[in-house]
Design a protein around this motif. Structure first.
Motif, PDB file in Angstrom:
ATOM      1  N   GLU A 102      -2.622 -50.288 -24.598  1.00  0.00           N
ATOM      2  CA  GLU A 102      -2.962 -48.847 -25.026  1.00  0.00           C
ATOM      3  C   GLU A 102      -1.873 -48.139 -25.844  1.00  0.00           C
ATOM      4  O   GLU A 102      -1.336 -47.066 -25.126  1.00  0.00           O
ATOM      5  CB  GLU A 102      -3.608 -48.009 -23.771  1.00  0.00           C
ATOM      6  N   ASP A 145      -8.308 -45.783 -26.565  1.00  0.00           N
ATOM      7  CA  ASP A 145      -8.133 -45.444 -25.116  1.00  0.00           C
ATOM      8  C   ASP A 145      -8.345 -43.862 -25.364  1.00  0.00           C
ATOM      9  O   ASP A 145      -7.588 -43.151 -25.857  1.00  0.00           O
ATOM     10  CB  ASP A 145      -6.753 -45.443 -24.652  1.00  0.00           C
ATOM     11  N   HIS A 185      -0.292 -47.869 -16.453  1.00  0.00           N
ATOM     12  CA  HIS A 185       0.595 -47.240 -17.676  1.00  0.00           C
ATOM     13  C   HIS A 185       1.574 -46.521 -16.894  1.00  0.00           C
ATOM     14  O   HIS A 185       1.452 -45.513 -16.175  1.00  0.00           O
ATOM     15  CB  HIS A 185      -0.523 -46.478 -18.319  1.00  0.00           C
ATOM     16  N   GLY A 220       3.104 -47.216 -24.045  1.00  0.00           N
ATOM     17  CA  GLY A 220       4.426 -46.849 -23.613  1.00  0.00           C
ATOM     18  C   GLY A 220       5.466 -47.619 -24.492  1.00  0.00           C
ATOM     19  O   GLY A 220       6.838 -47.222 -24.264  1.00  0.00           O
ATOM     20  N   VAL A 221       5.392 -48.482 -25.332  1.00  0.00           N
ATOM     21  CA  VAL A 221       6.399 -48.840 -26.208  1.00  0.00           C
ATOM     22  C   VAL A 221       7.144 -47.841 -26.893  1.00  0.00           C
ATOM     23  O   VAL A 221       6.248 -47.244 -27.817  1.00  0.00           O
ATOM     24  CB  VAL A 221       5.906 -50.028 -27.030  1.00  0.00           C
ATOM     25  N   GLY A 275       0.035 -45.864 -28.418  1.00  0.00           N
ATOM     26  CA  GLY A 275      -0.111 -44.515 -29.271  1.00  0.00           C
ATOM     27  C   GLY A 275       1.023 -44.425 -30.092  1.00  0.00           C
ATOM     28  O   GLY A 275       0.961 -44.494 -31.167  1.00  0.00           O
ATOM     29  N   LYS A 323      -4.729 -39.673 -27.943  1.00  0.00           N
ATOM     30  CA  LYS A 323      -3.905 -38.469 -27.661  1.00  0.00           C
ATOM     31  C   LYS A 323      -2.839 -38.454 -28.254  1.00  0.00           C
ATOM     32  O   LYS A 323      -2.221 -37.410 -28.412  1.00  0.00           O
ATOM     33  CB  LYS A 323      -3.564 -38.596 -25.957  1.00  0.00           C
ATOM     34  N   SER A 326      -9.492 -43.263 -19.845  1.00  0.00           N
ATOM     35  CA  SER A 326      -8.590 -43.083 -18.841  1.00  0.00           C
ATOM     36  C   SER A 326      -8.423 -41.558 -18.405  1.00  0.00           C
ATOM     37  O   SER A 326      -9.333 -40.577 -18.899  1.00  0.00           O
ATOM     38  CB  SER A 326      -7.108 -43.258 -19.349  1.00  0.00           C
ATOM     39  N   ARG A 369      -6.705 -48.000 -11.714  1.00  0.00           N
ATOM     40  CA  ARG A 369      -5.393 -47.695 -12.292  1.00  0.00           C
ATOM     41  C   ARG A 369      -4.400 -47.761 -11.281  1.00  0.00           C
ATOM     42  O   ARG A 369      -4.527 -46.896 -10.423  1.00  0.00           O
ATOM     43  CB  ARG A 369      -5.303 -46.407 -13.006  1.00  0.00           C
ATOM     44  N   GLY A 424       4.626 -45.172 -18.373  1.00  0.00           N
ATOM     45  CA  GLY A 424       5.253 -44.149 -19.013  1.00  0.00           C
ATOM     46  C   GLY A 424       5.416 -43.963 -20.523  1.00  0.00           C
ATOM     47  O   GLY A 424       4.629 -45.157 -21.076  1.00  0.00           O
ATOM     48  N   SER A 425       6.185 -43.222 -21.309  1.00  0.00           N
ATOM     49  CA  SER A 425       6.066 -43.512 -22.512  1.00  0.00           C
ATOM     50  C   SER A 425       7.392 -43.362 -23.061  1.00  0.00           C
ATOM     51  O   SER A 425       8.376 -43.134 -22.280  1.00  0.00           O
ATOM     52  CB  SER A 425       5.169 -42.165 -23.200  1.00  0.00           C
ATOM     53  N   GLN A 426       7.688 -43.928 -24.301  1.00  0.00           N
ATOM     54  CA  GLN A 426       8.769 -43.810 -25.005  1.00  0.00           C
ATOM     55  C   GLN A 426       9.686 -44.845 -24.225  1.00  0.00           C
ATOM     56  O   GLN A 426      11.090 -44.437 -23.944  1.00  0.00           O
ATOM     57  CB  GLN A 426       9.320 -42.666 -25.442  1.00  0.00           C
ATOM     58  N   TYR A 460       2.507 -37.346 -30.892  1.00  0.00           N
ATOM     59  CA  TYR A 460       2.546 -35.991 -29.990  1.00  0.00           C
ATOM     60  C   TYR A 460       3.443 -35.025 -30.804  1.00  0.00           C
ATOM     61  O   TYR A 460       4.222 -34.271 -30.349  1.00  0.00           O
ATOM     62  CB  TYR A 460       3.576 -36.482 -28.853  1.00  0.00           C
TER      63      TYR A 460
HETATM   64  C1  LIG Z   1      -2.930 -44.139 -19.822  1.00  0.00           C
HETATM   65  C2  LIG Z   1      -2.161 -43.970 -20.912  1.00  0.00           C
HETATM   66  N1  LIG Z   1      -2.432 -44.726 -21.736  1.00  0.00           N
HETATM   67  C3  LIG Z   1      -1.521 -44.787 -22.985  1.00  0.00           C
HETATM   68  C4  LIG Z   1      -0.759 -43.839 -23.327  1.00  0.00           C
HETATM   69  C5  LIG Z   1      -0.132 -44.049 -24.650  1.00  0.00           C
HETATM   70  O1  LIG Z   1       1.434 -44.020 -24.506  1.00  0.00           O
HETATM   71  P1  LIG Z   1       2.042 -44.258 -25.810  1.00  0.00           P
HETATM   72  O2  LIG Z   1       2.023 -43.401 -26.594  1.00  0.00           O
HETATM   73  O3  LIG Z   1       3.560 -44.081 -25.176  1.00  0.00           O
HETATM   74  O4  LIG Z   1       2.147 -45.542 -26.220  1.00  0.00           O
HETATM   75  C6  LIG Z   1      -0.547 -42.815 -22.729  1.00  0.00           C
HETATM   76  C7  LIG Z   1       0.299 -42.075 -22.767  1.00  0.00           C
HETATM   77  O5  LIG Z   1       1.231 -41.220 -22.087  1.00  0.00           O
HETATM   78  C8  LIG Z   1      -1.449 -42.942 -21.249  1.00  0.00           C
HETATM   79  O6  LIG Z   1      -1.213 -41.925 -20.583  1.00  0.00           O
END
Ligand SMILES: Cc1ncc(COP(=O)(O)O)c(C=O)c1O
Length: 417
Positions: A271, A79, A199, A239-240, A273, A60, A102, A149, A201-203, A369
């Motif tokens: 996972e 993922d 998971h 999330g990193v 991103g 994503k 997911s 999850r 969160g992000s950032q 994103y």
């Molecule tokens: C289930 C899941 N895994 C992995 C990610 C990737 O997160 P990130 O881009 O913050 O590493 C997300 C993004 O929100 C997610 O919803």
């Protein structure tokens, strides 16, 4: 490593001048660095050492085929959150057997297709979804690999819109429900329990919430052992965070080491991103007009919120730099805004820059994103994407045409009148 840097006062992507890329491919433009993607992935890969693990890049964050192809060639897992994402991975030679699936609303059709492709694991988000997976697996006679999850109810201390690990968020299930789902799954001949995932969160820029979530997950894994349910893997999500401004970011080696110190022999899935693709991409846009209204100065560019939504959606900060680092132009505190008819259409605010009409502005750390959240709002064709590898470069997604904007639309004809 930083693949975007100034050389002779001109921003470069690897060995190529961004000015040259803009002349070659037009504006606005996303530019990705192949070597930065590889560097980010290998940094994570190295951190795991010989511990059993699988990096599942979160499609994503950026699903361009060229990006996925670079990662597939490294042997990465993925993922995915839709069949569309899974098909993209397969189209570039990625292995379904290295994909986790997911997302909170997998459909019957998607589950069947993913099972037939032989994915690594479903990350199950609810009791209802577990029932559906079980019934599809029964129908087609393929045992479904599953992970539940868990929502660890941990505050990731990030923007509320990208926080996912609190009870108030729609994701995952609480530990008590997870326990009952595992018990149910263990009695099903159609389900193969392989792991547990979360998971939060992000950032995320602080390691503490990650460790809190891990500890809660490991507690649950111990409870499962008492029930004679033994997992093969733990999936610590993504999330990193990356550096958009002056954030202190997480040291990947230390974070992974602290995970490995706790998980015993369990295989670890991750996972990522943003941390793979965020700093491997920039968005470049040209100044069309400068406008100074009393005390306010606007640089109106040809890129907009429909191309890069993060500032409008989350109020996110990105560095904005002139591609040619000269002192020409009007010195002021500028808002860099797009042509879309929304007040939220800005890419950067209050930037102290010398600007001239025609200048190119690069919005940094725009690889994650960015393009994936773009739209055709205001009937704007989506921009082109380019990848650079040392001194080579090529288009990896063509700029959309005006005609393509309405090629799927039809004029309504009332057959009765
Ligand atoms: C289930 C899941 N895994 C992995 C990610 C990737 O997160 P990130 O881009 O913050 O590493 C997300 C993004 O929100 C997610 O919803």
């Amino acid at each position: 490593m930083n693949s975007f840097y100034f050389h002779n006062k001109v921003l470069h992507a690897e060995s190529v001048s961004v000015s040259d890329l803009m002349e070659a491919y037009g504006s606005p433009l996303y530019i990705y660095s192949k070597n930065q993607i590889e560097f980010n992935w290998y940094q994570l890969e190295k951190a795991f050492g010989s511990h059993p693990h699988l990096i599942c890049y979160a499609v994503k964050a950026n699903s361009n085929l060229a990006v996925l192809n670079v990662l597939a060639n490294l042997g990465s897992g993925f993922d995915v959150v839709s069949i569309g994402e899974l098909e993209r991975v397969i189209a570039v030679g990625g292995k379904p057997s290295l994909c986790v699936f997911s997302g909170v609303a997998k459909t019957k059709g998607a589950i069947q297709k993913a099972l037939e492709y032989g994915i690594y694991c479903f990350n199950v988000e609810s009791a209802s979804e577990l029932n559906l997976i079980e019934s599809v697996a029964n129908d087609i006679g393929i045992k479904a690999p599953i992970s539940i999850r868990v929502n660890p109810n941990v505050d990731a201390k990030t923007h509320p819109y990208i926080s996912t690990g609190l009870t108030e968020n729609k994701f995952g299930v609480g530990a008590d429900i997870a326990l009952s789902l595992y018990k149910k799954a263990s009695n099903s001949p159609h389900l193969d329990i392989c792991g547990l995932d979360y998971h939060i969160g992000s950032q995320i820029t602080d390691v503490i919430p990650f460790i809190e979530a891990l500890d809660k997950a490991l507690e649950l894994i111990e409870e499962l052992k008492v029930e004679k349910i033994n997992l093969r893997h733990i999936d610590i999500g993504g999330g990193v965070g990356v550096k958009y401004n002056d954030e202190k970011t997480i040291n990947i080696e230390k974070y992974i080491q602290s995970v490995l110190d706790k998980v015993g022999g369990l295989q670890v899935l991750i996972e990522p991103g943003r941390s793979i693709i965020g700093n491997a991409g920039i968005f470049v846009t040209k100044i069309e007009h400068l406008k100074q209204n009393n005390s306010k100065s606007f640089a109106i560019v040809d890129g907009a919120m429909n191309d890069l939504l993060r500032p409008a959606l989350y109020g996110s900060y990105h560095h904005a730099v002139k591609v040619s680092e000269n002192k020409k132009g009007i010195k002021a505190i500028w808002d860099i805004v797009g042509p879309v008819c929304e007040t939220t259409d800005f890419l950067a605010k209050d930037r102290d820059l010398n600007l001239e009409e025609g200048d190119y502005i690069a919005i940094l750390t725009a690889g994650a994103y960015g393009f994936v959240l773009s739209s055709n709002y205001n009937s704007r064709p989506r921009v082109a994407e380019v990848m650079v590898d040392k001194s080579s470069h090529a288009i990896v997604r063509k700029r959309e045409t005006i005609e393509s904007l309405f090629e799927n639309e039809l004029i309504f004809k009332n057959e009765i009148n």
